[in-house]
Design an enzyme around this catalytic site. Sequence first.
Site, PDB file in Angstrom:
ATOM      1  N   LYS A 166      54.800  59.581 -17.078  1.00 46.40           N
ATOM      2  CA  LYS A 166      53.167  58.322 -17.293  1.00 46.40           C
ATOM      3  C   LYS A 166      52.072  57.970 -16.113  1.00 46.40           C
ATOM      4  O   LYS A 166      51.319  58.096 -15.397  1.00 46.40           O
ATOM      5  CB  LYS A 166      53.856  57.710 -18.395  1.00 46.40           C
ATOM      6  CG  LYS A 166      52.324  57.068 -19.200  1.00 46.40           C
ATOM      7  CD  LYS A 166      52.490  55.850 -20.013  1.00 46.40           C
ATOM      8  CE  LYS A 166      52.760  54.862 -18.955  1.00 46.40           C
ATOM      9  NZ  LYS A 166      52.384  53.329 -19.704  1.00 46.40           N
ATOM     10  N   ASP A 184      50.739  57.055 -23.480  1.00 50.31           N
ATOM     11  CA  ASP A 184      51.711  55.701 -23.645  1.00 50.31           C
ATOM     12  C   ASP A 184      51.446  55.106 -25.070  1.00 50.31           C
ATOM     13  O   ASP A 184      51.275  56.054 -26.076  1.00 50.31           O
ATOM     14  CB  ASP A 184      50.150  54.845 -22.991  1.00 50.31           C
ATOM     15  CG  ASP A 184      49.196  54.472 -24.226  1.00 50.31           C
ATOM     16  OD1 ASP A 184      48.779  55.228 -24.341  1.00 50.31           O
ATOM     17  OD2 ASP A 184      48.545  53.739 -23.212  1.00 50.31           O
TER      18      ASP A 184
END
Length: 256
Positions: A166, A184
């Site tokens: 991420k 997320d």
Amino acid sequence: MAKIIRKPTPRKVAVTKKAAKTAAAKPKAPAKLMKTKALKPKSTKPWTPTEIHEVFSRFRKANPEPRGELEHVNPFTLLVAVVLSAQATDAGVNKATRALFEVADTPQKMLDLGEERLREYIKTIGLYRTKARNVIGLSAKLLSEFGGEVPRTRAEIESLPGAGRKTANVVLNMAFGEHTMAVDTHVFRVGNRTELAPGKTPLEVELGLEKVIPSEFMLHAHHWLILHGRYTCLARKPRCEVCLINDLCRWPEKTV
């Protein structure tokens, strides 16, 4: 006198009870099967390319140039901010990094600051001791292996302490304009709830979104989805009444 031989009486009662029990159990199987089928949710209608294009057209019209909410001044401070944001809010990270980035906005300055003093700047952020160690570690690695610059490939960014997929996706997108999808908790929820890209893991949702979102929207797509999840498609009480895509959303529990 003739000896009387008595034949044993067959145990008909036991057999009968067993047979009756088995017979009584048989009719229940079809009933149970029907009940299971009745409880199984109906499959939703798949999104069409036209509908997906409409979703992101609406997002673009409402917010043509979305921006990430983590404050930063260059790729290095962006990288640090994203690493610090794990299990923390953007607002909390920004509060801590405003003063930090005034004194340490390069890998060398961060090393010069040192781990102990860095902890003082970020002690309001969760897991700050581990994060301070990671920030010092990634700063050292940037200097020793990448000439003090943030690398531009996912694999190289993921090799840095504290940086995962991420983090790499956010940095590649925001710092270098790559068409990446950072998943997320908000993007994960929106992808599953709307069924734009359902998946059991962030990677599944990421790959699913990349597959269906048209290229023309990919630069800003993850920002639109993050902001949508953060301010509209809330975890506990989604604001369906003000949702831009409530007529297209596949969520069976939407309130409009």
